[in-house]
Design an enzyme around this catalytic site. Sequence first.
Site, PDB file in Angstrom:
ATOM      1  N   CYS A  10       0.824  -1.210   0.000  1.00 16.43           N
ATOM      2  CA  CYS A  10       0.000   0.000   0.000  1.00 16.43           C
ATOM      3  C   CYS A  10       0.861   1.264   0.000  1.00 16.43           C
ATOM      4  O   CYS A  10       1.992   1.256   0.464  1.00 16.43           O
ATOM      5  CB  CYS A  10      -0.865   0.011   1.239  1.00 16.43           C
ATOM      6  SG  CYS A  10      -1.797  -1.493   1.468  1.00 16.43           S
ATOM      7  N   ARG A  70       4.882   0.144  -6.309  1.00 15.98           N
ATOM      8  CA  ARG A  70       4.887  -0.695  -5.117  1.00 15.98           C
ATOM      9  C   ARG A  70       3.915  -1.860  -5.245  1.00 15.98           C
ATOM     10  O   ARG A  70       3.960  -2.792  -4.450  1.00 15.98           O
ATOM     11  CB  ARG A  70       4.506   0.148  -3.889  1.00 15.98           C
ATOM     12  CG  ARG A  70       5.541   1.192  -3.544  1.00 15.98           C
ATOM     13  CD  ARG A  70       4.984   2.222  -2.599  1.00 15.98           C
ATOM     14  NE  ARG A  70       4.733   1.665  -1.279  1.00 15.98           N
ATOM     15  CZ  ARG A  70       5.499   1.868  -0.217  1.00 15.98           C
ATOM     16  NH1 ARG A  70       6.572   2.610  -0.332  1.00 15.98           N
ATOM     17  NH2 ARG A  70       5.209   1.356   0.948  1.00 15.98           N
ATOM     18  N   TRP A  80      -3.006  -2.708  -1.477  1.00 11.92           N
ATOM     19  CA  TRP A  80      -2.603  -4.065  -1.850  1.00 11.92           C
ATOM     20  C   TRP A  80      -3.289  -4.970  -0.829  1.00 11.92           C
ATOM     21  O   TRP A  80      -2.962  -4.931   0.354  1.00 11.92           O
ATOM     22  CB  TRP A  80      -1.091  -4.187  -1.779  1.00 11.92           C
ATOM     23  CG  TRP A  80      -0.537  -5.456  -2.346  1.00 11.92           C
ATOM     24  CD1 TRP A  80      -0.383  -5.774  -3.660  1.00 11.92           C
ATOM     25  CD2 TRP A  80      -0.029  -6.580  -1.609  1.00 11.92           C
ATOM     26  NE1 TRP A  80       0.177  -7.023  -3.790  1.00 11.92           N
ATOM     27  CE2 TRP A  80       0.406  -7.535  -2.547  1.00 11.92           C
ATOM     28  CE3 TRP A  80       0.093  -6.880  -0.257  1.00 11.92           C
ATOM     29  CZ2 TRP A  80       0.945  -8.757  -2.177  1.00 11.92           C
ATOM     30  CZ3 TRP A  80       0.638  -8.092   0.120  1.00 11.92           C
ATOM     31  CH2 TRP A  80       1.055  -9.018  -0.839  1.00 11.92           C
ATOM     32  N   ASN A  92      -1.605   2.103   6.021  1.00  5.68           N
ATOM     33  CA  ASN A  92      -0.718   1.004   5.611  1.00  5.68           C
ATOM     34  C   ASN A  92      -0.390   0.199   6.852  1.00  5.68           C
ATOM     35  O   ASN A  92      -0.164   0.785   7.907  1.00  5.68           O
ATOM     36  CB  ASN A  92       0.617   1.532   5.059  1.00  5.68           C
ATOM     37  CG  ASN A  92       0.473   2.171   3.713  1.00  5.68           C
ATOM     38  OD1 ASN A  92      -0.605   2.163   3.126  1.00  5.68           O
ATOM     39  ND2 ASN A  92       1.561   2.741   3.218  1.00  5.68           N
ATOM     40  N   GLY A  93      -0.302  -1.120   6.713  1.00  2.00           N
ATOM     41  CA  GLY A  93       0.041  -1.955   7.865  1.00  2.00           C
ATOM     42  C   GLY A  93      -1.090  -2.906   8.195  1.00  2.00           C
ATOM     43  O   GLY A  93      -2.015  -3.084   7.404  1.00  2.00           O
ATOM     44  N   GLU A 118      18.292 -17.144  -8.373  1.00  5.35           N
ATOM     45  CA  GLU A 118      17.827 -15.780  -8.654  1.00  5.35           C
ATOM     46  C   GLU A 118      17.251 -15.700 -10.079  1.00  5.35           C
ATOM     47  O   GLU A 118      16.230 -15.047 -10.306  1.00  5.35           O
ATOM     48  CB  GLU A 118      18.993 -14.794  -8.449  1.00  5.35           C
ATOM     49  CG  GLU A 118      18.712 -13.342  -8.790  1.00  5.35           C
ATOM     50  CD  GLU A 118      17.562 -12.706  -8.012  1.00  5.35           C
ATOM     51  OE1 GLU A 118      17.049 -13.307  -7.063  1.00  5.35           O
ATOM     52  OE2 GLU A 118      17.151 -11.608  -8.403  1.00  5.35           O
ATOM     53  N   LYS A 136      13.453 -14.592 -10.952  1.00  2.96           N
ATOM     54  CA  LYS A 136      13.122 -13.497 -11.878  1.00  2.96           C
ATOM     55  C   LYS A 136      12.158 -13.984 -12.944  1.00  2.96           C
ATOM     56  O   LYS A 136      11.182 -13.316 -13.260  1.00  2.96           O
ATOM     57  CB  LYS A 136      14.383 -12.943 -12.580  1.00  2.96           C
ATOM     58  CG  LYS A 136      15.313 -12.086 -11.776  1.00  2.96           C
ATOM     59  CD  LYS A 136      14.779 -10.750 -11.371  1.00  2.96           C
ATOM     60  CE  LYS A 136      14.090 -10.838 -10.033  1.00  2.96           C
ATOM     61  NZ  LYS A 136      14.861 -10.483  -8.873  1.00  2.96           N
ATOM     62  N   GLU A 159       8.615 -14.625 -11.520  1.00  2.00           N
ATOM     63  CA  GLU A 159       7.960 -13.368 -11.110  1.00  2.00           C
ATOM     64  C   GLU A 159       7.369 -12.590 -12.279  1.00  2.00           C
ATOM     65  O   GLU A 159       6.255 -12.110 -12.202  1.00  2.00           O
ATOM     66  CB  GLU A 159       9.027 -12.454 -10.518  1.00  2.00           C
ATOM     67  CG  GLU A 159       9.065 -12.326  -9.056  1.00  2.00           C
ATOM     68  CD  GLU A 159      10.136 -11.337  -8.657  1.00  2.00           C
ATOM     69  OE1 GLU A 159       9.795 -10.412  -7.959  1.00  2.00           O
ATOM     70  OE2 GLU A 159      11.315 -11.496  -9.055  1.00  2.00           O
ATOM     71  N   HIS A 184      19.354 -36.736  -8.284  1.00  4.75           N
ATOM     72  CA  HIS A 184      18.685 -37.186  -7.053  1.00  4.75           C
ATOM     73  C   HIS A 184      17.182 -36.903  -7.093  1.00  4.75           C
ATOM     74  O   HIS A 184      16.534 -36.909  -6.054  1.00  4.75           O
ATOM     75  CB  HIS A 184      19.332 -36.533  -5.832  1.00  4.75           C
ATOM     76  CG  HIS A 184      20.783 -36.894  -5.694  1.00  4.75           C
ATOM     77  ND1 HIS A 184      21.201 -38.154  -5.352  1.00  4.75           N
ATOM     78  CD2 HIS A 184      21.905 -36.171  -5.920  1.00  4.75           C
ATOM     79  CE1 HIS A 184      22.529 -38.192  -5.337  1.00  4.75           C
ATOM     80  NE2 HIS A 184      22.982 -37.004  -5.695  1.00  4.75           N
ATOM     81  N   LYS A 213       6.033  -4.279  -4.178  1.00  6.45           N
ATOM     82  CA  LYS A 213       7.456  -3.949  -4.161  1.00  6.45           C
ATOM     83  C   LYS A 213       8.057  -4.105  -2.772  1.00  6.45           C
ATOM     84  O   LYS A 213       9.060  -4.753  -2.590  1.00  6.45           O
ATOM     85  CB  LYS A 213       7.652  -2.517  -4.664  1.00  6.45           C
ATOM     86  CG  LYS A 213       9.105  -2.073  -4.727  1.00  6.45           C
ATOM     87  CD  LYS A 213       9.902  -2.917  -5.708  1.00  6.45           C
ATOM     88  CE  LYS A 213      11.380  -2.615  -5.683  1.00  6.45           C
ATOM     89  NZ  LYS A 213      12.143  -3.670  -6.368  1.00  6.45           N
TER      90      LYS A 213
HETATM   91  C1  F6R Z   1      12.216 -10.334  -6.082  1.00  9.66           C
HETATM   92  C2  F6R Z   1      12.044  -9.369  -5.013  1.00  9.66           C
HETATM   93  C3  F6R Z   1      11.714  -9.874  -3.642  1.00  9.66           C
HETATM   94  C4  F6R Z   1      12.488  -9.054  -2.600  1.00  9.66           C
HETATM   95  C5  F6R Z   1      12.028  -9.455  -1.187  1.00  9.66           C
HETATM   96  C6  F6R Z   1      12.820  -8.730  -0.120  1.00  9.66           C
HETATM   97  O1  F6R Z   1      12.504  -9.707  -7.285  1.00  9.66           O
HETATM   98  O2  F6R Z   1      12.130  -8.193  -5.221  1.00  9.66           O
HETATM   99  O3  F6R Z   1      11.985 -11.229  -3.517  1.00  9.66           O
HETATM  100  O4  F6R Z   1      13.846  -9.285  -2.767  1.00  9.66           O
HETATM  101  O5  F6R Z   1      10.669  -9.145  -1.034  1.00  9.66           O
HETATM  102  O6  F6R Z   1      12.706  -7.355  -0.243  1.00  9.66           O
HETATM  103  P1  F6R Z   1      13.760  -6.375   0.391  1.00  9.66           P
HETATM  104  O7  F6R Z   1      15.057  -6.597  -0.287  1.00  9.66           O
HETATM  105  O8  F6R Z   1      13.211  -5.005   0.156  1.00  9.66           O
HETATM  106  O9  F6R Z   1      13.836  -6.712   1.852  1.00  9.66           O
END
Ligand code: F6R
Length: 608
Positions: free
Chosen positions: A2, A27, A72, A97-98, A481, A485, A488, A504, A603
């Site tokens: 949010c 976000r 969100w 927010n929260g 990673e 990506k 996502e 395995h 985000k």
């Molecule tokens: C993936 C991504 C998330 C963040 C995770 C932690 O692309 O962005 O997996 O890495 O939510 O977020 P931060 O780094 O802000 O603590």
Amino acid sequence: MCGIVGAIAQRNVVPILLEGLQRLEYRGYDSAGLVVVHDEELDRVRSTGRVADLTKKTASTQGLIGIAHTRWATHGVPSERNAHPHVSKNQIAVVHNGIIENYEILRTRLTSEGYEFASDTDTEVIGHLIHSYYKNGGTLLAATQAALAELVGAYAIGVIANDNRDQLVCARRGSPLLLGVGDGEHFIASDVSALLAQTRKVVYLEEGDVVELGRHGYKIFDVNGRHVERIVQLSELSNDSVELGLYQHYMQKEIHEQPQALADTLESVCNSQSLVPGIFGAQAANTFADIDSILILACGTSHHAGLVARYWLEEIAGIRCNVEIASEYRYRDSVANPKSLVVVISQSGETADTQAALNHAKSLGHTHTLAICNVPESALIRLCKLRMLTRAGPEIGVASTKAFTTQLAALFLLTLVLAKQRGRLSLQDEQRHLHDLRHLPSAVQKVLELEPHIAKLAEKFASKHNALFLGRGLHFPIAAEGALKLKEVSYIHAEAYPAGELKHGPLALVDKDMPVISVAPNDALLEKLKSNLQEVRARGGELYVFADANTHIKEAEGIHIMHMPEHAGYLSPILHTIPLQLLAYYVALQKGTDVDKPRNLAKSVTVE
Ligand code: F6R
């Protein structure tokens, strides 16, 4: 997650609120709304579409004070009735927010007092609670403070009342919120980027702060209700840094910003002749002398950075290192070692699980703490004794890219500083590593030149439903990673395995429909990796190999090779990340997904 924007001004605040919301779109959100005071009435507009829809719906809305929100969903489905602002008795409006943890108890009580609930959200109790105090007389500030005293959980809120065009009240506990200071006008926002078009003068609120804002001033009260002053800072972010410019998407822009982001993060080190602990804070030398191990806590992509660092820290600095997923660690009764340095890694510095994990570590007796983070003034930066800021600049795309590679750079510096302090780094090695770090931005730039080839390769993935990523050693977390990506942004199911683990179990998945992407650096494990690739090929799997020079892996039927320009030794994971980011980006383009705002994701994950 949010986002909040609010404004009190001598002009119509609707365009200010909408522009702020637009800048918070990155976000992630599923609905948006705003409310202004006009002729002693609360004029509220909400939408389950994009901010652009809200803009259309508010074409004739006007007011000199207002609050706005992108939601969100946590409690209650994404819908207009659950969208913020929430209004109580047409008199009090709230954005939040929260998460309010005791909302059910409060809801039962407020219902018995005659309040009707129009949504499924936890937020609505805040509005009614404030109203229950405000209706008895007194200021909006006092009513808000009384209500906040009853809330359990995390919040950043903005509050206005229909009969008061001259005061906006806001507060924070557990969720970020800041003030923007203008000339005859003031603003609130959950993220500084929302305010950059109005002002760069900002005040970061502390935990428990409650603020009363007018047009010509504001008063901040701390957690104990005492009137306090907080420093006004000039945000270093420029308006341009959050603009898309010539790029199609923020993800693409941010992938391309990596040479600069790395150069900025490494600036102080690369300009000097030797490595000093001071880059992690004034107390770093003493702390580093007192520790015997490292405990890394992080989530998602940041956790992958920690996994790479474990290899570096144990191999180069000879220090034991444990890496834990923050959301798991926070609920585990682990055995604490007070001589361990707890390192939290986070782009946003606000991730709820990482914060909770850090607090859990402290409660178990850990005292040595270091934050590696991209946002100054964020919660994690404040909660740790030592800190290093990655200087990636604002990361707007939901998928983390430049934050990851700059985290790796910071973690490599931590490794070298610890290695030096522990007598494991010769002067010659120190100079060699410094040389490699200085070269890193241009090495990354060269990898970016693979972009057109990767765009072509991505066409082959458009019809796939699954993908397997392989790597070994230092590069297994890079494979993980790459898989993260891809899933996502393209919604293709992707998994990563250490290549040696293939036989395995996961080898059973391999057939002609399963693309297998392999990270193949020219390192000590290369020959082992080649055997693993043979195992895939023998089962008809289609291989996509990102191979360093001199790996002698040849293009053949079912084996597609992408040649990396150079092998970067210990820094190789940083170079090998780039093509996997580009692959995910171009596959997402092929599939036509919303690259910068993938479905269901946010985000900065400020709730559990
Ligand atoms: C993936 C991504 C998330 C963040 C995770 C932690 O692309 O962005 O997996 O890495 O939510 O977020 P931060 O780094 O802000 O603590």
